[in-house]
Design a protein around this motif. Structure first.
Motif, short mmCIF file in Angstrom:
data_model
loop_
_atom_site.label_atom_id
_atom_site.label_comp_id
_atom_site.label_asym_id
_atom_site.label_seq_id
_atom_site.Cartn_x
_atom_site.Cartn_y
_atom_site.Cartn_z
N HIS A 253 15.92 -3.05 0.98
CA HIS A 253 15.24 -4.04 0.16
C HIS A 253 14.13 -3.38 -0.66
O HIS A 253 13.43 -2.49 -0.17
N PRO A 254 13.93 -3.82 -1.90
CA PRO A 254 12.88 -3.24 -2.73
C PRO A 254 11.49 -3.71 -2.30
O PRO A 254 11.32 -4.82 -1.83
N ILE A 255 10.53 -2.82 -2.48
CA ILE A 255 9.12 -3.16 -2.26
C ILE A 255 8.58 -3.62 -3.61
O ILE A 255 8.68 -2.90 -4.61
N GLN A 256 8.03 -4.82 -3.64
CA GLN A 256 7.57 -5.43 -4.88
C GLN A 256 6.05 -5.35 -5.01
O GLN A 256 5.34 -5.54 -4.03
N GLY A 257 5.59 -5.08 -6.23
CA GLY A 257 4.17 -5.23 -6.53
C GLY A 257 3.87 -6.70 -6.70
O GLY A 257 4.77 -7.52 -6.90
N GLY A 258 2.61 -7.08 -6.63
CA GLY A 258 2.25 -8.48 -6.77
C GLY A 258 2.00 -8.86 -8.22
O GLY A 258 1.04 -8.40 -8.83
N GLY A 259 2.87 -9.65 -8.79
CA GLY A 259 2.70 -10.11 -10.17
C GLY A 259 2.67 -8.96 -11.14
O GLY A 259 3.61 -8.18 -11.23
N ASP A 260 1.58 -8.82 -11.90
CA ASP A 260 1.43 -7.75 -12.87
C ASP A 260 0.94 -6.44 -12.25
O ASP A 260 0.80 -5.45 -12.95
N HIS A 261 0.68 -6.46 -10.95
CA HIS A 261 0.13 -5.27 -10.31
C HIS A 261 1.20 -4.22 -10.10
O HIS A 261 2.33 -4.53 -9.74
N ASP A 262 0.84 -2.99 -10.34
CA ASP A 262 1.76 -1.89 -10.11
C ASP A 262 1.29 -1.03 -8.93
O ASP A 262 1.67 0.11 -8.80
N GLU A 263 0.45 -1.61 -8.07
CA GLU A 263 -0.03 -0.93 -6.88
C GLU A 263 0.23 -1.80 -5.66
O GLU A 263 0.06 -3.01 -5.72
N VAL A 264 0.66 -1.17 -4.57
CA VAL A 264 0.85 -1.90 -3.33
C VAL A 264 0.24 -1.12 -2.17
O VAL A 264 0.19 0.10 -2.19
N LEU A 265 -0.22 -1.87 -1.19
CA LEU A 265 -0.75 -1.30 0.04
C LEU A 265 0.25 -1.62 1.14
O LEU A 265 0.68 -2.76 1.29
N VAL A 266 0.67 -0.59 1.87
CA VAL A 266 1.63 -0.75 2.96
C VAL A 266 0.95 -0.28 4.23
O VAL A 266 0.31 0.76 4.25
N ASN A 267 1.08 -1.08 5.30
CA ASN A 267 0.53 -0.69 6.59
C ASN A 267 1.59 0.04 7.39
O ASN A 267 2.77 -0.28 7.32
N ILE A 268 1.13 1.03 8.15
CA ILE A 268 2.01 1.74 9.07
C ILE A 268 1.58 1.36 10.49
O ILE A 268 0.39 1.32 10.80
N VAL A 269 2.56 1.02 11.31
CA VAL A 269 2.32 0.67 12.71
C VAL A 269 3.09 1.69 13.55
O VAL A 269 4.31 1.81 13.42
N PHE A 270 2.35 2.42 14.37
CA PHE A 270 3.00 3.41 15.21
C PHE A 270 3.63 2.72 16.41
O PHE A 270 3.03 1.83 17.01
#
Length: 122
Positions: free
Chosen positions: A56-73
């Motif tokens: 599945h694609p990771i989407q930016g929010g609206g006009d934003h071209d940056e995303v924050l992704v959390n990593i859970v070990f």
């Protein structure tokens, strides 16, 4: 297509990967592959409230071209017991604190086990 800037942080907000630019669409598998190049522990990636899925694609929010992704070990604790203690070394109280969390794999035989920790310790 506009590049998507991705920054992966742990739940404490510490940077684990990035920020890095990716061509869109960015599939979860591509991000996972890049993060695995710098992280050796088992992990899950979370974007917003959703688990990042490989196809599945990771989407930016609206006009934003940056995303924050959390990593859970991903790690587990181990509880031990023995029905033949002390004949089979059933007392693991001396290592109980080491087995409480951070275990990523367990190997066992009929009379013993070894736990691999996310730190590389056995």
């Amino acid at each position: 297509a506009m590049a998507l800037r991705v920054h992966v942080v742990n739940l404490a907000g510490v940077s684990i990967f990035g920020p890095a630019d990716f061509e869109q669409p960015l599939l979860g598998s591509r991000l996972r592959e890049q993060v695995q190049s710098v992280v050796t522990k088992p992990f899950k990636l979370v974007h917003g409230a959703d688990l990042v899925v490989d196809n599945h694609p990771i989407q930016g929010g609206g006009d934003h071209d940056e995303v924050l992704v959390n990593i859970v070990f991903v790690s587990f604790g181990v509880v031990t017991w023995s029905w033949r203690a002390p004949n089979c070394g059933g007392d693991s109280s001396t290592v109980a604190d080491h087995l409480a969390w951070g275990v990523v794999s367990v190997a066992a035989s009929a009379y013993a086990f070894a736990a691999l920790k996310d730190t590389g310790e056995v």
